[in-house]
Design a protein around this motif. Sequence first.
Motif, PDB file in Angstrom:
ATOM      1  N   TYR A  23       0.841  -1.196   0.000  1.00 12.04           N
ATOM      2  CA  TYR A  23       0.000   0.000   0.000  1.00 12.04           C
ATOM      3  C   TYR A  23       0.880   1.251   0.000  1.00 12.04           C
ATOM      4  CZ  TYR A  23      -3.193   3.613   1.626  1.00 12.04           C
ATOM      5  OH  TYR A  23      -3.910   4.768   1.742  1.00 12.04           O
ATOM      6  N   ASN A  24       1.857   1.287   0.892  1.00 15.34           N
ATOM      7  CA  ASN A  24       2.754   2.441   0.988  1.00 15.34           C
ATOM      8  C   ASN A  24       3.585   2.621  -0.284  1.00 15.34           C
ATOM      9  OD1 ASN A  24       1.842   3.159   3.504  1.00 15.34           O
ATOM     10  ND2 ASN A  24       3.398   1.993   4.586  1.00 15.34           N
ATOM     11  N   LEU A  25       3.993   1.525  -0.900  1.00 14.68           N
ATOM     12  CA  LEU A  25       4.739   1.605  -2.153  1.00 14.68           C
ATOM     13  C   LEU A  25       3.892   2.251  -3.241  1.00 14.68           C
ATOM     14  CD1 LEU A  25       7.225   0.894  -3.907  1.00 14.68           C
ATOM     15  CD2 LEU A  25       6.127  -1.312  -4.345  1.00 14.68           C
ATOM     16  N   ILE A  26       2.649   1.832  -3.358  1.00 14.36           N
ATOM     17  CA  ILE A  26       1.757   2.410  -4.369  1.00 14.36           C
ATOM     18  C   ILE A  26       1.549   3.897  -4.100  1.00 14.36           C
ATOM     19  CG2 ILE A  26      -0.612   2.372  -5.267  1.00 14.36           C
ATOM     20  CD1 ILE A  26      -0.519  -0.725  -4.779  1.00 14.36           C
ATOM     21  N   VAL A  27       1.345   4.262  -2.854  1.00 10.07           N
ATOM     22  CA  VAL A  27       1.174   5.678  -2.497  1.00 10.07           C
ATOM     23  C   VAL A  27       2.429   6.475  -2.860  1.00 10.07           C
ATOM     24  CG1 VAL A  27       0.939   7.279  -0.549  1.00 10.07           C
ATOM     25  CG2 VAL A  27      -0.545   5.271  -0.695  1.00 10.07           C
ATOM     26  N   ALA A 148       5.829   5.454 -15.639  1.00  9.03           N
ATOM     27  CA  ALA A 148       6.183   4.064 -15.946  1.00  9.03           C
ATOM     28  C   ALA A 148       6.399   3.254 -14.669  1.00  9.03           C
ATOM     29  CB  ALA A 148       7.431   4.011 -16.826  1.00  9.03           C
ATOM     30  N   HIS A 149       7.096   3.844 -13.698  1.00  7.81           N
ATOM     31  CA  HIS A 149       7.313   3.157 -12.417  1.00  7.81           C
ATOM     32  C   HIS A 149       5.987   2.903 -11.707  1.00  7.81           C
ATOM     33  CE1 HIS A 149      11.667   3.040 -12.182  1.00  7.81           C
ATOM     34  NE2 HIS A 149      11.719   4.297 -12.577  1.00  7.81           N
ATOM     35  N   PHE A 150       5.134   3.917 -11.678  1.00  6.07           N
ATOM     36  CA  PHE A 150       3.840   3.786 -11.010  1.00  6.07           C
ATOM     37  C   PHE A 150       2.979   2.724 -11.683  1.00  6.07           C
ATOM     38  CE2 PHE A 150      -0.672   4.953 -10.971  1.00  6.07           C
ATOM     39  CZ  PHE A 150      -0.941   4.762  -9.622  1.00  6.07           C
ATOM     40  N   ASN A 151       2.887   2.797 -13.007  1.00  2.62           N
ATOM     41  CA  ASN A 151       2.063   1.823 -13.732  1.00  2.62           C
ATOM     42  C   ASN A 151       2.577   0.398 -13.516  1.00  2.62           C
ATOM     43  OD1 ASN A 151       0.384   3.838 -14.657  1.00  2.62           O
ATOM     44  ND2 ASN A 151       1.325   3.963 -16.669  1.00  2.62           N
ATOM     45  N   SER A 152       3.886   0.221 -13.541  1.00  4.25           N
ATOM     46  CA  SER A 152       4.457  -1.102 -13.269  1.00  4.25           C
ATOM     47  C   SER A 152       4.134  -1.541 -11.846  1.00  4.25           C
ATOM     48  CB  SER A 152       5.974  -1.081 -13.453  1.00  4.25           C
ATOM     49  OG  SER A 152       6.300  -0.844 -14.787  1.00  4.25           O
ATOM     50  N   CYS A 153       4.195  -0.613 -10.938  1.00  5.00           N
ATOM     51  CA  CYS A 153       3.933  -0.923  -9.532  1.00  5.00           C
ATOM     52  C   CYS A 153       2.512  -1.432  -9.329  1.00  5.00           C
ATOM     53  CB  CYS A 153       4.179   0.322  -8.678  1.00  5.00           C
ATOM     54  SG  CYS A 153       3.828   0.106  -6.932  1.00  5.00           S
ATOM     55  N   ILE A 154       1.522  -0.746  -9.911  1.00  4.81           N
ATOM     56  CA  ILE A 154       0.136  -1.157  -9.665  1.00  4.81           C
ATOM     57  C   ILE A 154      -0.284  -2.346 -10.514  1.00  4.81           C
ATOM     58  CG2 ILE A 154      -0.579   1.120  -8.866  1.00  4.81           C
ATOM     59  CD1 ILE A 154      -2.052   1.459 -11.583  1.00  4.81           C
ATOM     60  N   GLN A 155       0.515  -2.687 -11.522  1.00  2.00           N
ATOM     61  CA  GLN A 155       0.158  -3.809 -12.381  1.00  2.00           C
ATOM     62  C   GLN A 155       0.859  -5.102 -11.992  1.00  2.00           C
ATOM     63  OE1 GLN A 155       1.183  -2.012 -16.142  1.00  2.00           O
ATOM     64  NE2 GLN A 155      -0.930  -1.413 -16.546  1.00  2.00           N
ATOM     65  N   SER A 156       1.894  -5.018 -11.157  1.00  4.24           N
ATOM     66  CA  SER A 156       2.644  -6.223 -10.811  1.00  4.24           C
ATOM     67  C   SER A 156       2.045  -6.898  -9.572  1.00  4.24           C
ATOM     68  CB  SER A 156       4.119  -5.883 -10.578  1.00  4.24           C
ATOM     69  OG  SER A 156       4.254  -4.989  -9.506  1.00  4.24           O
ATOM     70  N   PHE A 157       2.284  -8.182  -9.495  1.00  2.00           N
ATOM     71  CA  PHE A 157       1.781  -8.988  -8.375  1.00  2.00           C
ATOM     72  C   PHE A 157       2.731  -8.878  -7.198  1.00  2.00           C
ATOM     73  CE2 PHE A 157       1.561 -12.949  -5.978  1.00  2.00           C
ATOM     74  CZ  PHE A 157       0.202 -13.038  -5.748  1.00  2.00           C
ATOM     75  N   PRO A 158       2.344  -8.776  -5.998  1.00  2.00           N
ATOM     76  CA  PRO A 158       0.991  -8.739  -5.433  1.00  2.00           C
ATOM     77  C   PRO A 158       0.429  -7.328  -5.298  1.00  2.00           C
ATOM     78  CG  PRO A 158       2.543  -8.940  -3.641  1.00  2.00           C
ATOM     79  CD  PRO A 158       3.343  -8.902  -4.928  1.00  2.00           C
ATOM     80  N   ASN A 159       1.172  -6.334  -5.809  1.00  2.00           N
ATOM     81  CA  ASN A 159       0.710  -4.949  -5.710  1.00  2.00           C
ATOM     82  C   ASN A 159      -0.656  -4.763  -6.366  1.00  2.00           C
ATOM     83  OD1 ASN A 159       3.256  -4.673  -4.692  1.00  2.00           O
ATOM     84  ND2 ASN A 159       4.001  -3.294  -6.262  1.00  2.00           N
ATOM     85  N   ALA A 164      -6.174  -3.156  -6.102  1.00  2.00           N
ATOM     86  CA  ALA A 164      -7.586  -3.419  -6.389  1.00  2.00           C
ATOM     87  C   ALA A 164      -8.436  -3.383  -5.118  1.00  2.00           C
ATOM     88  CB  ALA A 164      -7.737  -4.768  -7.085  1.00  2.00           C
ATOM     89  N   MET A 165      -7.865  -3.832  -4.004  1.00  2.00           N
ATOM     90  CA  MET A 165      -8.622  -3.895  -2.755  1.00  2.00           C
ATOM     91  C   MET A 165      -8.632  -2.564  -1.999  1.00  2.00           C
ATOM     92  SD  MET A 165      -7.596  -7.729  -1.316  1.00  2.00           S
ATOM     93  CE  MET A 165      -6.701  -6.998  -0.024  1.00  2.00           C
ATOM     94  N   ILE A 166      -7.501  -1.858  -1.994  1.00  2.00           N
ATOM     95  CA  ILE A 166      -7.374  -0.708  -1.097  1.00  2.00           C
ATOM     96  C   ILE A 166      -7.163   0.616  -1.850  1.00  2.00           C
ATOM     97  CG2 ILE A 166      -6.104   0.255   0.851  1.00  2.00           C
ATOM     98  CD1 ILE A 166      -5.312  -2.627   1.574  1.00  2.00           C
ATOM     99  N   ASN A 167      -6.073   0.712  -2.612  1.00  2.00           N
ATOM    100  CA  ASN A 167      -5.695   1.983  -3.241  1.00  2.00           C
ATOM    101  C   ASN A 167      -6.642   2.404  -4.360  1.00  2.00           C
ATOM    102  OD1 ASN A 167      -3.121   0.617  -2.238  1.00  2.00           O
ATOM    103  ND2 ASN A 167      -2.476   2.741  -2.455  1.00  2.00           N
ATOM    104  N   LYS A 168      -6.989   1.465  -5.220  1.00  2.00           N
ATOM    105  CA  LYS A 168      -7.882   1.693  -6.363  1.00  2.00           C
ATOM    106  C   LYS A 168      -7.354   2.787  -7.310  1.00  2.00           C
ATOM    107  CE  LYS A 168     -12.002   0.155  -3.867  1.00  2.00           C
ATOM    108  NZ  LYS A 168     -11.615  -1.184  -3.785  1.00  2.00           N
ATOM    109  N   LYS A 169      -6.045   2.815  -7.510  1.00  2.00           N
ATOM    110  CA  LYS A 169      -5.440   3.754  -8.457  1.00  2.00           C
ATOM    111  C   LYS A 169      -5.494   3.164  -9.857  1.00  2.00           C
ATOM    112  CE  LYS A 169      -4.031   6.697  -5.336  1.00  2.00           C
ATOM    113  NZ  LYS A 169      -4.729   7.941  -5.150  1.00  2.00           N
ATOM    114  N   LYS A 170      -5.629   4.031 -10.852  1.00  2.47           N
ATOM    115  CA  LYS A 170      -5.711   3.595 -12.244  1.00  2.47           C
ATOM    116  C   LYS A 170      -4.396   3.892 -12.954  1.00  2.47           C
ATOM    117  CE  LYS A 170     -10.589   3.928 -12.601  1.00  2.47           C
ATOM    118  NZ  LYS A 170     -11.689   4.650 -12.412  1.00  2.47           N
ATOM    119  N   VAL A 171      -4.170   3.168 -14.029  1.00  4.03           N
ATOM    120  CA  VAL A 171      -2.993   3.391 -14.861  1.00  4.03           C
ATOM    121  C   VAL A 171      -3.051   4.818 -15.401  1.00  4.03           C
ATOM    122  CG1 VAL A 171      -1.870   2.704 -17.022  1.00  4.03           C
ATOM    123  CG2 VAL A 171      -2.752   0.964 -15.481  1.00  4.03           C
ATOM    124  N   ILE A 172      -1.920   5.497 -15.392  1.00  8.30           N
ATOM    125  CA  ILE A 172      -1.828   6.877 -15.872  1.00  8.30           C
ATOM    126  C   ILE A 172      -1.177   6.864 -17.249  1.00  8.30           C
ATOM    127  CG2 ILE A 172      -0.783   9.138 -15.438  1.00  8.30           C
ATOM    128  CD1 ILE A 172      -0.947   8.490 -12.457  1.00  8.30           C
TER     129      ILE A 172
END
Length: 190
Positions: A23-27, A148-159, A164-172
Amino acid sequence: MEYNLIIVGVVALFIGLTILAKYNLIVREYNSVTRGWADVLTQERQRSRIIPELDRVLQDHKDYESELLPKITALRQGINALEDNNIDTKLQSEVDKASQDLMKGINVAVEAYPELKASESFSKFMYEITEQEENVGAAVRIFNQNVAHFNSCIQSFPNNIVNAMINKKKVIEVFTDSKAAAEFEYKPNF
């Protein structure tokens, strides 16, 4: 029985800490993207501060093309329309195109009126606008890298599960320059 509860507790703690870390990584990555976009806007605003100086220099010479003033106004309006809290790469692309059109107009004015080229204030302005163009380009590159870093972060497992459960951020969407892309024969197959 106690042994099983300890194992379940340790596993639950591990899963909880993992989710918290993801969660903190995605933020953190999202904040890098927003900071990168703010840097792009900062460079655009810096470039817009040069526009009145351009106007003054060109007004002093009174010999520039009549099309140049509307281009300056359009560029200033485009830069002012960019917002800190709204990442709009399409508008950024339009602003860059307007800036390129403005530079073409200035080059025409310089070719038509050599005394303008010899002006010290015009030379300083041209140096500054070139530097600002480079700064905007660098800010866009950093923004795209952060995206690119953010999109990779939210698309990789288990991020992706945590997102999907908590952050709900979309690809930019990254910033692209369709005019520059059109000039390349090579098109990557992705």
